[in-house]
Structure formats: C-alpha cells, structure tokens
Design a protein around this motif. Sequence first.
Motif, PDB file in Angstrom:
ATOM      1  N   CYS A   1       0.829  -1.216   0.000  1.00  0.00           N
ATOM      2  CA  CYS A   1       0.000   0.000   0.000  1.00  0.00           C
ATOM      3  C   CYS A   1       0.860   1.262   0.000  1.00  0.00           C
ATOM      4  CB  CYS A   1      -0.911   0.018   1.226  1.00  0.00           C
ATOM      5  SG  CYS A   1      -1.985  -1.426   1.379  1.00  0.00           S
ATOM      6  N   TYR A   2       1.931   1.246   0.793  1.00  0.00           N
ATOM      7  CA  TYR A   2       2.753   2.444   0.960  1.00  0.00           C
ATOM      8  C   TYR A   2       3.737   2.651  -0.187  1.00  0.00           C
ATOM      9  CZ  TYR A   2       5.596  -1.189   3.236  1.00  0.00           C
ATOM     10  OH  TYR A   2       6.281  -2.346   3.535  1.00  0.00           O
ATOM     11  N   ALA A   3       3.792   1.731  -1.157  1.00  0.00           N
ATOM     12  CA  ALA A   3       4.574   1.991  -2.367  1.00  0.00           C
ATOM     13  C   ALA A   3       3.947   3.135  -3.149  1.00  0.00           C
ATOM     14  CB  ALA A   3       4.663   0.734  -3.228  1.00  0.00           C
ATOM     15  N   CYS A   4       2.616   3.215  -3.110  1.00  0.00           N
ATOM     16  CA  CYS A   4       1.892   4.284  -3.805  1.00  0.00           C
ATOM     17  C   CYS A   4       1.537   5.442  -2.883  1.00  0.00           C
ATOM     18  CB  CYS A   4       0.604   3.743  -4.427  1.00  0.00           C
ATOM     19  SG  CYS A   4       0.851   2.570  -5.766  1.00  0.00           S
ATOM     20  N   HIS A   5       1.248   5.149  -1.626  1.00  0.00           N
ATOM     21  CA  HIS A   5       0.665   6.156  -0.737  1.00  0.00           C
ATOM     22  C   HIS A   5       1.662   6.848   0.181  1.00  0.00           C
ATOM     23  CE1 HIS A   5      -3.636   5.890  -1.630  1.00  0.00           C
ATOM     24  NE2 HIS A   5      -3.417   4.613  -1.897  1.00  0.00           N
ATOM     25  N   ARG A  21      21.030  13.869   1.632  1.00  0.00           N
ATOM     26  CA  ARG A  21      19.780  13.311   2.132  1.00  0.00           C
ATOM     27  C   ARG A  21      18.633  13.820   1.282  1.00  0.00           C
ATOM     28  NH1 ARG A  21      18.873  14.673   8.039  1.00  0.00           N
ATOM     29  NH2 ARG A  21      20.925  13.715   8.126  1.00  0.00           N
ATOM     30  N   MET A  22      17.676  12.942   1.015  1.00  0.00           N
ATOM     31  CA  MET A  22      16.525  13.355   0.213  1.00  0.00           C
ATOM     32  C   MET A  22      15.277  12.595   0.662  1.00  0.00           C
ATOM     33  SD  MET A  22      17.422  11.523  -3.425  1.00  0.00           S
ATOM     34  CE  MET A  22      15.889  12.045  -4.188  1.00  0.00           C
ATOM     35  N   LEU A  23      14.123  13.051   0.180  1.00  0.00           N
ATOM     36  CA  LEU A  23      12.835  12.478   0.558  1.00  0.00           C
ATOM     37  C   LEU A  23      12.074  11.899  -0.628  1.00  0.00           C
ATOM     38  CD1 LEU A  23      11.548  15.298   2.955  1.00  0.00           C
ATOM     39  CD2 LEU A  23      12.449  13.077   3.630  1.00  0.00           C
ATOM     40  N   TYR A  24      12.251  12.489  -1.809  1.00  0.00           N
ATOM     41  CA  TYR A  24      11.428  12.122  -2.959  1.00  0.00           C
ATOM     42  C   TYR A  24      12.174  12.498  -4.230  1.00  0.00           C
ATOM     43  CZ  TYR A  24       7.173  11.817  -5.824  1.00  0.00           C
ATOM     44  OH  TYR A  24       6.228  11.463  -6.764  1.00  0.00           O
ATOM     45  N   PRO A  25      12.115  11.635  -5.254  1.00  0.00           N
ATOM     46  CA  PRO A  25      11.438  10.335  -5.309  1.00  0.00           C
ATOM     47  C   PRO A  25      12.204   9.284  -4.499  1.00  0.00           C
ATOM     48  CG  PRO A  25      12.654  10.739  -7.332  1.00  0.00           C
ATOM     49  CD  PRO A  25      12.760  11.992  -6.533  1.00  0.00           C
ATOM     50  N   PHE A  26      11.579   8.154  -4.283  1.00  0.00           N
ATOM     51  CA  PHE A  26      12.200   7.083  -3.502  1.00  0.00           C
ATOM     52  C   PHE A  26      12.228   5.807  -4.338  1.00  0.00           C
ATOM     53  CE2 PHE A  26       7.809   7.994  -2.252  1.00  0.00           C
ATOM     54  CZ  PHE A  26       7.153   6.841  -2.659  1.00  0.00           C
ATOM     55  N   PRO A  27      13.298   5.021  -4.232  1.00  0.00           N
ATOM     56  CA  PRO A  27      13.397   3.797  -5.036  1.00  0.00           C
ATOM     57  C   PRO A  27      12.483   2.689  -4.520  1.00  0.00           C
ATOM     58  CG  PRO A  27      15.295   4.003  -3.598  1.00  0.00           C
ATOM     59  CD  PRO A  27      14.490   5.261  -3.423  1.00  0.00           C
ATOM     60  N   LEU A  28      12.102   1.810  -5.428  1.00  0.00           N
ATOM     61  CA  LEU A  28      11.250   0.661  -5.113  1.00  0.00           C
ATOM     62  C   LEU A  28      11.989  -0.627  -5.453  1.00  0.00           C
ATOM     63  CD1 LEU A  28       7.923   1.953  -6.727  1.00  0.00           C
ATOM     64  CD2 LEU A  28       8.489   1.983  -4.287  1.00  0.00           C
ATOM     65  N   ALA A  29      11.731  -1.670  -4.667  1.00  0.00           N
ATOM     66  CA  ALA A  29      12.324  -2.988  -4.920  1.00  0.00           C
ATOM     67  C   ALA A  29      11.441  -4.031  -4.244  1.00  0.00           C
ATOM     68  CB  ALA A  29      13.753  -3.049  -4.383  1.00  0.00           C
ATOM     69  N   SER A  80       8.061  -2.506  -2.520  1.00  0.00           N
ATOM     70  CA  SER A  80       7.939  -1.497  -1.467  1.00  0.00           C
ATOM     71  C   SER A  80       9.063  -0.483  -1.602  1.00  0.00           C
ATOM     72  CB  SER A  80       8.020  -2.157  -0.086  1.00  0.00           C
ATOM     73  OG  SER A  80       9.364  -2.450   0.250  1.00  0.00           O
ATOM     74  N   PRO A  81       8.936   0.679  -0.952  1.00  0.00           N
ATOM     75  CA  PRO A  81      10.063   1.612  -0.908  1.00  0.00           C
ATOM     76  C   PRO A  81      11.258   0.967  -0.213  1.00  0.00           C
ATOM     77  CG  PRO A  81       8.035   2.705  -0.212  1.00  0.00           C
ATOM     78  CD  PRO A  81       7.743   1.241  -0.287  1.00  0.00           C
ATOM     79  N   VAL A  82      12.449   1.353  -0.650  1.00  0.00           N
ATOM     80  CA  VAL A  82      13.677   0.939   0.024  1.00  0.00           C
ATOM     81  C   VAL A  82      14.505   2.189   0.294  1.00  0.00           C
ATOM     82  CG1 VAL A  82      13.732  -1.381  -0.948  1.00  0.00           C
ATOM     83  CG2 VAL A  82      14.856   0.473  -2.175  1.00  0.00           C
TER      84      VAL A  82
END
Length: 615
Positions: free
Chosen positions: A390-394, A434-442, A450-452
Amino acid sequence: MRLSPLLIFLLLFAGCGFFETETSTCVKCHQGLELASPTHGDCVACHGGDAVAEDKEVSHRGMLGKKNPGHPQVWDKTCGRCHAYQLSRVRSNLMTTATGMIKNIQLTWEGEDGRLYAAQGLETFAADGTALKLEPVTALDHLSGELYRKFCSLCHVALESNQVWTGSHGAGCTACHFPYNDNGTYEGDDPTVKGKWPYSKTHAMAALPDNEVCFRCHNRSGRIALAYQGMNDGNNSLVPTEGVYPGPKLISGVRNATSIPPDIHHEKGMECIDCHTSRDIMGDGYAYENMYLQTEIACEDCHGGAKERPRSEKVSRENDEAVRESRSYKRQVVLGDELVLTAKGRKYSNVFLEEGKVWVVDKRDGQRHESKVITGTPEHTIVGHERLECYACHSHSVAQCYGCHTEYDQRGKSMDFIKGRETPGTFDEAEDYRMLYPFPLALNQRGKISPVTPGCQTFVTVIDRQGERVKDEYVAKFKGQEQLRFAPFFGHNTGKKAVSCSNCHTNPAFAGFGQHVLEGDSLRATLICEHSADKPLDGFLTLRDGEVRAFSAITRENSRPLNSEEIRRTWAVNQCLVCHFEPKDPIYQKELDYRALDRCLSRPAPAERPAGAGR
C-alpha cells in the motif's frame, strides 16, 4: 462480614502495596510529589529503602535502581513483581535487545559468526518456541560491537540516556512510562527535586505514552517520528527558517527540523499508539531478529486488500487480552465487541467492526475515525499491482541518507555506554546527501514491491594507534561482495493521494536508477560518489546500451531489485498512460497484452508509413 466502602477501595487500588501514610519519611520529605498512579501508592514497594527512618542516608539505603526502579538491572525485583507478564515480553523485545540492529551492522562489516547478540545477554525463546541464547554485545569485540556500544545503544531502552537534548529517556520500563522533558529535568511539584537532572518530567506514570515519548528515539536513522508529524531534518544545518531562528523545531544533534506534509493519520489526530499494539512496542515474549518480524500490523488490517476485507472476531471471554489492554483507554472493550484482527491474527484493542464499517478509536481521547475499506475498488484492483505494498503508492516521502562515511580512530578514547567506561576508539560520522522524494522501489521480504532506503550505505575508515589508515573502504562488503545496501522501509509518511501513475511508470528513479539524464538507451547518473565514475550514489541499478545491471543488495531474505523484464513491463505502460491516465479506467482491469504494446512500439512513424496504409 460486610466491608466498608473505604476498605474495599483500599483493597482494590492498593496495587503493589498499601499507600504511604503521613508518618512515612518519604511523604514528609517529598511534599508535592505526584502519585505514580492510583494503584502505585507505596514508595518502598517500588523504590525500596526505609520509609520510617528519619535520617536521609538511612532512608535511602537499599533503594533499587537509585532513582529508577524500572531499570533492567532491578526490574525483576520491582515492576516485574507485579507485572511479570509485561516483563517477560519487554525483556525479549527488540527495543531492549537491539538484536536486529547489532546483527545487521555485523553482517556489513564482519559477517555472521553463527551467534546472535543483544544489548545484554539473555536466555529466551525464538518465534517458533525453541530456546534461544542471545550473547551480550560486550563479547562482540570488533568494529560492529564498538559502534553499537558507543553510538546506537543510547537510543535503546536497556540504557538511560540523559544528556541528549530532546532525546533523553530513562532505562527499562521508565523509558516510556515516566517520560523525560527536552532537557531531562523534573518540573513537578516536589521542591526537593524541582529542576534537578536527570529526572523524569513528573512522577506521574504515563499509562499511554504520547508521541513525544516515541520522538525521543525515533528521530534518527529512518526518522519515522519526524516524518509522521511532518518534519524533516534535511540538508539545511542551522539555516534560519523562521525569523532569525532555526526552526520550526530544534532537535537532538543540533539539527534543524523543517516542515513537510505530515502523515494522514497524524492529520486526523491519531497517535503512534493508536495504530501500534502493545505487542508491536513491548513485544510478545519472543525474540525477533528484525523489526518487521516483531511488528504485527499492516495497512490491510483496517483498510482491507484488493480482494479481501478486514478480518474480525468477537470478544467472547471476560479475560480476553483486548479487554485487559483497554483498561486505560477512553473507550474500553467489553464482551460482544467485534474487533478487527492484526496481520498476525490477534485482536486490536481499539479497532471495531460496527455495522460493516471499520472504526479506529483513539486510545487516549476516544475520538472515532472511520477507516475506508478499499476492497474491490477499481484503482486498487489494477492488473499487475498485486505485488504492490500500500505504501509503495501512498507514501508522501521516504527519508534517504546517502554516503554515510564512518571513521574509527583508535588514537582517542570515548564512552562505551554498555561497559560504562571510556575505552580506546572514537567514531565520527558524516553523510553526503539526504533526500525524501522520489524514492526507489524494490522487492521486500514478502515478495512485494515497497520503498527501500539505504540501510546503511556505509564507507568505513579505520585509523590505528600509530595514525595509519589500516582500513579505507570505498564500499563495505556484504554477503562476500563489495556492494551498497538498501533495505525495505515504511517511512510513516502516508497520504490519501497516491503517487501518480505517470510518475511511477515514467521516472526511472522509482525503479532504482537514482537521479539521472537519459541518453538514448542509457541512463547517466547525476549523483555519484567521488570514487565512482558511473554508479549512482542514490540508486542500485544502471542502464547501459539497454542492459540493466544491479550493483547493490536489498537486505532482507527474498529481497532484490526489479529485474530487467519487470522494468521493461513497467515502462511499457507509459504508452497506455498517454490516453488512459485515470487509474479507474476499465482498461486497467484487464490483463495487459505486452505483445500488442511491442507491436505499437515497432510501428513506423506516420510520415514513414506507405501511402494509402491503413491506421
């Protein structure tokens, strides 16, 4: 024999002992000290000492844990005498043992040695019920053990931390139930300790710890307490952001926390404890090797999944765990209530199913929140999204720290908080970005996308006592290879609005390529380490002449980056999104025909088509 109402009251609420009387020297000296709770009225029962001795030294002789009777060194003689069930759980809890943290540091720098270590040695049980021995971290006499003892240990409840602005807390039970203020001083009504350090904010017990208690520890590493409340300690140092002052909040480590959109649950007024169960926080009596194994909640519990609604079960026994846990809540659980079940199949104590609707009830103030059930809705039943968390999108954002440089210098000395003395060796840490967005998925340990986040992306330098650099790693070894590490992560910064389809399907940073420039059928990284000419610091994949290569590990069993075929299929959806940009579009309820997409790609451009060719 009939008992007077007063006697009944005393018997019911005497707790671990009878209330102190006015003849008690404790009460005489500590005038104005707050009662811990209605059931904790006997000073000596918790603290030890002599309640009738007039001399201060004699009265304090034999006190347990000095000022803190909840300290792990004495908690079996104090809190555990009355709360044996809770003690058996918290003793093996990850917040106490820190087993997962120690294990994962060791995996990066030295590799496994067949044993598990904890903040203190412990004989306990694994999740399958078998006996498990946790070795004391003092026996881990190398870089990993040193880092934990001199850095990480102060955030974990086996130790008191009393010198960290906004980050101090007691040890053991008191870490959560007798919280500190920002500078660890007492601000209650007892003049004998007024303003003194280190003491809890008051002597009144917090049966339900608030968000500030969680914030004391969870503002580093993944920074989930910051993200949840809508704060970020990004690359701003102490640049003034509010008038001429840093802000809006100055936090531990002289960090300047600025504002970002908060988690939607925080916006609704929910606290950490309204989602997390006591078993998440205090444990369930078993020792787990990683936090995700101890955590028992999931988004689907309250919101349902694409095909399955939230599960529930009625309370049929007066001694049900949920009934006992809700005694301090505004809305208590009673027989007949239908409660929603956690991902591990246990009852929540504050999530109810009423007339087909899911209601989350705040534990402290009883505020009710209807939890929208998404089961069967078109945007949540898109073909191909079955593996998405769910949190991959939200997720609004995910905290990511890149290029963590750790230097260990054996020429100096620093405090080993576990051993309680200074020992040779000092640590110094710095980060690149350091960053917040975008975030990688795996793919995470559940086989879901999910985010990693870097976990931890460490570059290690070791300087020996002669000043020689005996270790100067560009990348630490992991599983026998020099490779960076990313870990599956839930950033606690969710929103109602999801990441757009076009963002996720068109921006290669989400697939793990980092910030980049597109050059033909290659991606050139734009954020790279000084030791690498082509590999991104903020990603784990490269694309060269159409070939995808992975050069980092995702640190969980069964976890891995997306492979080239998965990436190709993800990006192929771009062709649909040009026209079908609405996620509720019925086309996305059908199985995608990638061969048709390939044919579409290979068609000649309109100007190149033969005269008279059909559309």
